[in-house]
Design an enzyme around this catalytic site. Structure first.
Site, PDB file in Angstrom:
ATOM      1  N   GLN A 262       0.832  -1.204   0.000  1.00  0.00           N
ATOM      2  CA  GLN A 262       0.000   0.000   0.000  1.00  0.00           C
ATOM      3  C   GLN A 262       0.862   1.247   0.000  1.00  0.00           C
ATOM      4  O   GLN A 262       0.551   2.235  -0.679  1.00  0.00           O
ATOM      5  CB  GLN A 262      -0.923  -0.008   1.222  1.00  0.00           C
ATOM      6  CG  GLN A 262      -2.097   0.941   1.101  1.00  0.00           C
ATOM      7  CD  GLN A 262      -3.005   0.566  -0.055  1.00  0.00           C
ATOM      8  OE1 GLN A 262      -3.191  -0.596  -0.362  1.00  0.00           O
ATOM      9  NE2 GLN A 262      -3.565   1.562  -0.710  1.00  0.00           N
ATOM     10  N   GLU A 331      -9.892   2.426   3.749  1.00  0.00           N
ATOM     11  CA  GLU A 331     -10.189   2.022   2.377  1.00  0.00           C
ATOM     12  C   GLU A 331     -10.068   0.500   2.235  1.00  0.00           C
ATOM     13  O   GLU A 331     -10.958  -0.158   1.715  1.00  0.00           O
ATOM     14  CB  GLU A 331      -9.213   2.711   1.425  1.00  0.00           C
ATOM     15  CG  GLU A 331      -9.391   2.323  -0.032  1.00  0.00           C
ATOM     16  CD  GLU A 331      -8.308   2.899  -0.920  1.00  0.00           C
ATOM     17  OE1 GLU A 331      -8.479   2.863  -2.148  1.00  0.00           O
ATOM     18  OE2 GLU A 331      -7.276   3.377  -0.392  1.00  0.00           O
ATOM     19  N   HIS A 332      -8.954  -0.040   2.700  1.00  0.00           N
ATOM     20  CA  HIS A 332      -8.730  -1.487   2.691  1.00  0.00           C
ATOM     21  C   HIS A 332      -8.556  -1.971   4.124  1.00  0.00           C
ATOM     22  O   HIS A 332      -7.750  -1.413   4.878  1.00  0.00           O
ATOM     23  CB  HIS A 332      -7.454  -1.850   1.911  1.00  0.00           C
ATOM     24  CG  HIS A 332      -7.392  -1.290   0.530  1.00  0.00           C
ATOM     25  ND1 HIS A 332      -6.712  -0.113   0.235  1.00  0.00           N
ATOM     26  CD2 HIS A 332      -7.923  -1.727  -0.634  1.00  0.00           C
ATOM     27  CE1 HIS A 332      -6.816   0.129  -1.060  1.00  0.00           C
ATOM     28  NE2 HIS A 332      -7.549  -0.827  -1.610  1.00  0.00           N
ATOM     29  N   ASP A 365      -6.732  -5.520  -5.700  1.00  0.00           N
ATOM     30  CA  ASP A 365      -6.238  -4.550  -6.678  1.00  0.00           C
ATOM     31  C   ASP A 365      -6.258  -5.128  -8.086  1.00  0.00           C
ATOM     32  O   ASP A 365      -6.554  -4.424  -9.054  1.00  0.00           O
ATOM     33  CB  ASP A 365      -4.796  -4.156  -6.345  1.00  0.00           C
ATOM     34  CG  ASP A 365      -4.705  -3.159  -5.205  1.00  0.00           C
ATOM     35  OD1 ASP A 365      -5.736  -2.580  -4.836  1.00  0.00           O
ATOM     36  OD2 ASP A 365      -3.589  -2.963  -4.684  1.00  0.00           O
TER      37      ASP A 365
END
Length: 437
Positions: A262, A331-332, A365
Site C-alpha cells: 500500500q 479504504e482497505h 487490486d
C-alpha cells in the site's frame, strides 16, 4: 541505529485525520484549466484545439501530437503485442471483474406492488454514457481500466469513454479487452472536463458523460468536485490507505508485505497496523525494514515517504482493534487473526474487506472480482466502492386505475397536505374526483 519504520501510537492518540479530499490549490488550478477550455463560465463543449494545447503543455501527449484520441486499432495492436503470459493474465482478470459486476447487476431488478386502486414499482436502467478515468502517472494502472470500464459495461451503459494520460501499451490493451468506445490520452482536470462537457471535432463526438468514475491525482479529484452536479461522480477519493488487524498468530512477513504494497502507491498513502501483541508489532516492523530495503527505486523511496505518516497501535483486545478500525473506516481492511471470519464479521466500516492470511489486498487490486475503486478518508462510514450501482438509476412509478378504490389514499393525502399548510397540494389530490370529467 534504530530500524523502526512504523510510528508507535497509543489507542487514545489515534487521529482520524479526516481531511477534505479536495486540495485547495489543486482546485484553483483545475478551475483555471476548465476556464481555459471555455467550460465553467462560457458553457458549451470543450474546444479540441485548446484541449490539445493543454495536453501538450502538461505532458499528456508529445509536442508533435495532432490528436488526443487513441484509436481502437492502436489498442488492438497493443493487445496483440502482449506476451502470451501477459495476455492470459489480462484476460483472466477481465473475466473475473466482469463476472462479479454482472452478478451485482442481477441482484437488483424491476419490481412492482399493489397500492389502493392501482400499482407502484420501480425500474432499473443504466445511464447512457459513462466516463472512466485511469491514472497514468507514477505507474500505469491498466487494472483501473478494467475496474471502471468493465463495470460500466456490465451495468448496461451504451457508451464508455476512457481517459488516461501517456497510456502505456498495457493500458491500451486493457482498453481493447474492455471494449471502450473512445479513448482520450489526456489526464487531470482536462480529462474530467472533456468527459463532463463533451467535445466535437472532425466528425468525432465525445459525448457528455452521465457519470464519471475512477481514481486519480489531486487535480482529477478537484475537477470531479467541480463537475459534480453537471454529471454524477463515483466519489472524491483521497490518499490510499490500508489497515491490518492482527494478533500473535499472524505471519509477520505477510503483514509487512501488505503494508509495503500500500505504501508504494504514493508518498501520501498510509499503512496502519493494529495488534494485540507487542512482539508481533516489533516483528512486523523489522520485516517492513528488511523488505522495503529490497525494493527497487522509485518504489523504495515512495514507500519510505508514505510510512512517515503510517503507524502501529498496540491494542488491549481485538474488540479495541475493531473499534479503532471502525472509527477510521479504512479504504482497505485486512484481518489476520486466530478467527479471522468472526473478527471480519464484527467490523462495520471499511471500503473493501480482506479476510485471512491468503486474502492479500493486492488480489483485490488486480481482479479477484470486487472493484478496487474504494472510499477513502473515513467515507466508508456511509458509502461503498465503485459498482454497477453507480451507473444505474432506480426510478419509481405509480398508476391508479380504480379511482373509487384509491379514495382512502386520496383522503390521507388531503389530510397530510393541509397539516403541512399546502392547500394547493390538497386540492390537487381532490381534483380528479372534484374536477374530473
Amino acid at each position: 541505529m534504530s530500524t523502526k519504520v512504523l510510528n508507535r501510537v497509543t489507542p487514545a492518540d489515534v487521529s482520524l485525520e479526516i481531511k477534505d479530499p479536495v486540495d485547495p490549490t489543486a482546485l484553483q488550478q483545475a478551475k483555471a484549466i476548465m476556464d481555459e477550455l471555455m467550460l465553467i463560465d462560457g458553457g458549451g463543449k470543450v474546444s479540441q484545439p485548446k484541449l490539445l494545447d493543454v495536453a501538450k503543455r502538461l505532458g499528456d501527449v508529445p509536442q508533435d501530437a495532432t490528436s488526443v484520441i487513441v484509436t481502437k486499432e492502436q489498442c488492438k495492436e497493443a493487445y496483440d503485442g502482449l506476451s502470451d503470459q501477459e495476455r492470459a493474465a489480462l484476460t483472466n482478470i477481465h473475466g473475473r471483474v466482469k463476472a462479479f459486476a454482472e452478478m451485482q447487476r442481477k441482484s437488483v431488478v424491476d419490481m412492482e406492488m399493489g397500492i389502493p386502486g392501482g400499482t407502484a414499482g420501480h425500474t432499473v436502467s443504466p445511464c447512457k454514457a459513462a466516463g472512466c478515468y485511469a491514472p497514468g502517472g507514477r505507474y500505469p494502472l491498466p487494472s483501473s481500466v478494467l475496474m471502471t470500464a468493465v463495470t460500466a459495461r456490465a451495468a448496461g451503459c451504451e457508451t464508455v469513454v476512457l481517459a488516461s494520460p501517456k497510456p502505456a501499451p498495457i493500458t491500451m490493451a486493457a482498453a481493447h479487452i474492455s471494449n471502450v468506445d473512445m479513448f482520450l490520452c489526456v489526464g487531470g482536470a482536462q480529462a474530467i472536463s472533456t468527459m463532463a462537457y463533451g467535445m466535437e471535432f472532425d466528425g468525432v463526438t465525445v459525448p457528455r458523460c452521465d457519470v464519471i468514475c475512477g481514481p486519480g491525482n489531486k487535480w482529477v479529484t478537484a475537477a470531479k468536485s467541480l463537475v459534480n452536479g453537471k454529471c454524477g461522480i463515483d466519489m472524491l477519493a483521497g490518499p490510499s490507505e490500508v489497515l491490518v488487524i492482527c494478533d500473535e498468530t499472524a505471519n509477520a512477513k505477510v503483514v509487512a508485505a501488505d503494508l509495503i504494497a500500500q505504501a508504494e502507491h504514493d508518498v501520501v498513502a498510509r499503512a496502519i497496523l493494529l495488534s494485540t501483541d507487542t512482539a508481533m508489532i516489533e516483528t512486523v516492523d523489522q520485516q517492513v525494514h528488511e523488505q522495503i530495503e529490497a525494493l527497487p527505486e522509485p518504489n523504495r523511496s515512495t514507500a519510505l515517504e508514505a510510512l512517515k505518516q503510517s503507524f502501529a497501535v498496540k491494542c488491549d483486545s481485538i474488540e479495541q482493534c475493531i473499534a479503532i478500525s471502525d472509527d477510521i473506516a479504512p479504504e482497505h481492511l485486512e484481518i489476520q487473526t486466530k478467527d479471522s471470519k468472526a473478527v471480519a464479521k464484527a467490523c462495520g466500516n471499511y471500503g473493501g474487506l480482506f479476510v485471512g492470511e491468503h486474502a492479500a489486498e493486492v488480489l483485490g487490486d488486480y481482479g479477484a472480482g470486487p472493484n478496487h475503486t474504494l472510499p477513502t478518508g473515513g467515507t466508508g462510514r456511509y458509502t461503498g466502492g465503485l459498482s454497477v450501482f453507480n451507473f444505474l438509476r432506480i426510478r419509481t412509478w405509480m398508476r391508479v386505475d380504480d379511482a373509487k378504490a384509491s379514495q382512502g389514499m386520496v383522503d390521507d393525502s388531503v389530510v397530510m397536505a393541509r397539516l403541512e399548510g399546502l392547500e394547493g397540494h390538497a386540492r390537487a389530490a381532490e381534483a380528479p374526483q372534484t374536477l374530473g370529467g
